[in-house]
Design a protein around this motif. Structure first.
Motif, PDB file in Angstrom:
ATOM      1  N   CYS A   1      50.565  36.341  46.919  1.00  0.00           N
ATOM      2  CA  CYS A   1      49.385  35.910  46.211  1.00  0.00           C
ATOM      3  C   CYS A   1      48.902  36.853  45.114  1.00  0.00           C
ATOM      4  O   CYS A   1      48.233  36.425  44.192  1.00  0.00           O
ATOM      5  CB  CYS A   1      48.256  35.741  47.199  1.00  0.00           C
ATOM      6  N   GLN A   2      49.198  38.106  45.239  1.00  0.00           N
ATOM      7  CA  GLN A   2      48.521  39.089  44.396  1.00  0.00           C
ATOM      8  C   GLN A   2      48.540  38.741  42.916  1.00  0.00           C
ATOM      9  O   GLN A   2      47.506  38.664  42.261  1.00  0.00           O
ATOM     10  CB  GLN A   2      49.130  40.475  44.635  1.00  0.00           C
TER      11      GLN A   2
ATOM     12  N   VAL B   1      49.360  35.929  41.413  1.00  0.00           N
ATOM     13  CA  VAL B   1      48.759  34.615  41.165  1.00  0.00           C
ATOM     14  C   VAL B   1      47.243  34.739  41.166  1.00  0.00           C
ATOM     15  O   VAL B   1      46.546  34.188  40.304  1.00  0.00           O
ATOM     16  CB  VAL B   1      49.207  33.606  42.239  1.00  0.00           C
ATOM     17  N   TYR B   2      46.753  35.483  42.131  1.00  0.00           N
ATOM     18  CA  TYR B   2      45.317  35.728  42.249  1.00  0.00           C
ATOM     19  C   TYR B   2      44.780  36.355  40.966  1.00  0.00           C
ATOM     20  O   TYR B   2      43.757  35.939  40.427  1.00  0.00           O
ATOM     21  CB  TYR B   2      45.077  36.654  43.441  1.00  0.00           C
TER      22      TYR B   2
ATOM     23  N   ALA C   1      44.795  33.771  38.108  1.00  0.00           N
ATOM     24  CA  ALA C   1      43.711  32.793  38.250  1.00  0.00           C
ATOM     25  C   ALA C   1      42.367  33.455  37.922  1.00  0.00           C
ATOM     26  O   ALA C   1      41.514  32.858  37.260  1.00  0.00           O
ATOM     27  CB  ALA C   1      43.699  32.219  39.663  1.00  0.00           C
ATOM     28  N   GLY C   2      42.218  34.696  38.372  1.00  0.00           N
ATOM     29  CA  GLY C   2      40.998  35.440  38.053  1.00  0.00           C
ATOM     30  C   GLY C   2      40.829  35.632  36.556  1.00  0.00           C
ATOM     31  O   GLY C   2      39.727  35.502  36.020  1.00  0.00           O
TER      32      GLY C   2
ATOM     33  N   LEU D   1      38.780  26.642  39.553  1.00  0.00           N
ATOM     34  CA  LEU D   1      39.299  28.017  39.601  1.00  0.00           C
ATOM     35  C   LEU D   1      38.554  28.857  40.634  1.00  0.00           C
ATOM     36  O   LEU D   1      39.164  29.670  41.345  1.00  0.00           O
ATOM     37  CB  LEU D   1      39.210  28.656  38.220  1.00  0.00           C
TER      38      LEU D   1
ATOM     39  N   VAL E   1      40.427  30.760  43.678  1.00  0.00           N
ATOM     40  CA  VAL E   1      40.322  32.199  43.890  1.00  0.00           C
ATOM     41  C   VAL E   1      39.709  32.489  45.259  1.00  0.00           C
ATOM     42  O   VAL E   1      40.114  33.419  45.951  1.00  0.00           O
ATOM     43  CB  VAL E   1      39.507  32.838  42.742  1.00  0.00           C
TER      44      VAL E   1
ATOM     45  N   CYS F   1      42.094  32.081  48.125  1.00  0.00           N
ATOM     46  CA  CYS F   1      43.158  33.075  48.096  1.00  0.00           C
ATOM     47  C   CYS F   1      42.799  34.312  48.915  1.00  0.00           C
ATOM     48  O   CYS F   1      43.655  34.981  49.446  1.00  0.00           O
ATOM     49  CB  CYS F   1      43.442  33.489  46.658  1.00  0.00           C
TER      50      CYS F   1
ATOM     51  N   GLY G   1      45.031  37.803  49.194  1.00  0.00           N
ATOM     52  CA  GLY G   1      46.473  37.759  48.977  1.00  0.00           C
ATOM     53  C   GLY G   1      47.270  38.163  50.200  1.00  0.00           C
ATOM     54  O   GLY G   1      48.401  38.604  50.098  1.00  0.00           O
TER      55      GLY G   1
ATOM     56  N   CYS H   1      50.864  31.299  49.284  1.00  0.00           N
ATOM     57  CA  CYS H   1      49.746  31.404  48.356  1.00  0.00           C
ATOM     58  C   CYS H   1      49.038  30.064  48.202  1.00  0.00           C
ATOM     59  O   CYS H   1      49.640  29.072  47.785  1.00  0.00           O
ATOM     60  CB  CYS H   1      50.256  31.869  47.004  1.00  0.00           C
TER      61      CYS H   1
ATOM     62  N   ILE I   1      46.931  29.125  46.035  1.00  0.00           N
ATOM     63  CA  ILE I   1      46.801  28.700  44.640  1.00  0.00           C
ATOM     64  C   ILE I   1      48.053  27.945  44.205  1.00  0.00           C
ATOM     65  O   ILE I   1      47.997  26.856  43.652  1.00  0.00           O
ATOM     66  CB  ILE I   1      46.556  29.916  43.717  1.00  0.00           C
TER      67      ILE I   1
END
Lengths: 136, 136
Positions: A83-84, A86-87, A90-91, B111, B115, B118, B121, B126, B128
């Motif tokens: 996720c990192q 992607v997170y 998205a952020g 969004l 987030v 998530c 992470g 994931c 997202i």
DNA sequence: TCTACACCCTGTAGTCACTACAGACACAAC
DNA sequence: GTTGTGTCTGTAGTGACTACAGGGTGTAGA
């Protein structure tokens, strides 16, 4: 032509909501892999491609650039799907959207004022043109 | 060079906040008139050009297209300066901005949700990427 | 006088994410 | 055989810039 041979680009376009030229464009720039071809040279797709294209469409709809989309697809294809990254992406998008919202709200205010001062266009000097002519 | 001869493009750029390449671009597409030249071929500007360019910058800042800006400048140069057309253009822009605001607020919501799901992470899949992979 | 330097010139090509088109081929139905 | 639809490649256009390359201009200092 057996159904197992896959669908052609027109059907993919209809099923995904992405237009044909855009699909070919995505292939050309490497967002989509090169599609295998029929004996006549037509691109052939399968169900997974519809999903992949829908993924692209949704990501684009959220404002991700095609570079981002390429990266998201790679991440989605990867085994870890961690996720990192992607997170963070998205952020980043969220921050962009919020900055844009601030801008647009200010803009809305200015335009509302302009339109309000204008009244019905009966004034000898247009206040909107006047406002544009002087520092805000 | 006497000051009455005017300023050069670099000074105009600094005074108006519009970059040099953009000023030349505006001249090329007819948003600004062709500037007179010095004996050496340099474009020469006067104070009125700073104001005109500031007008363009403000109009662009409000989201008017360069076509719109051209028209606004023509209207501002005209004798009547009547409001009707300008009023309609500003109203159109306001409608655009509001439509865009609706879009962006929806985007922001999506969004934020992404987030939020998530977390940090730490999840094996994931959420997202998962959300992008399925219909919204 | 020479040279260094900032500034400016034109013209072209690149950016992003498509979209549109020309001219040709593939394939099915009539 | 013809018509019609679908698809192909390759190129160019969109908007609003931005970024060069390769040159000329003008001035200040050595």
């Amino acid at each position: 032509m057996a159904s197992s041979a896959g669908i052609r680009i027109g059907a993919l376009s209809r099923q995904s909501g992405v237009n044909i030229e855009t699909i070919r464009y995505y292939e050309r720039i490497g967002v989509l892999p090169k599609a295998p071809r029929s004996s006549g040279g037509y691109r052939l797709y399968r169900h997974g491609d519809v999903a992949r294209l829908a993924f692209v469409r949704r990501a684009r709809g959220l404002g991700f650039s095609l570079d981002d989309v390429r990266e998201l697809l790679t991440l989605a294809d990867g085994k870890s799907r961690s996720c990192q990254r992607v997170y963070n992406m998205a952020g980043g998008r969220l921050a962009d959207v919020r900055a844009r919202l601030v801008d647009l709200r200010r803009l809305e205010g200015v335009l509302v004022d302009m339109v309000a001062t204008c009244a019905e266009g009966t004034l000898p000097v247009c206040p909107i043109l006047d406002a544009l002519g002087h520092a805000a």
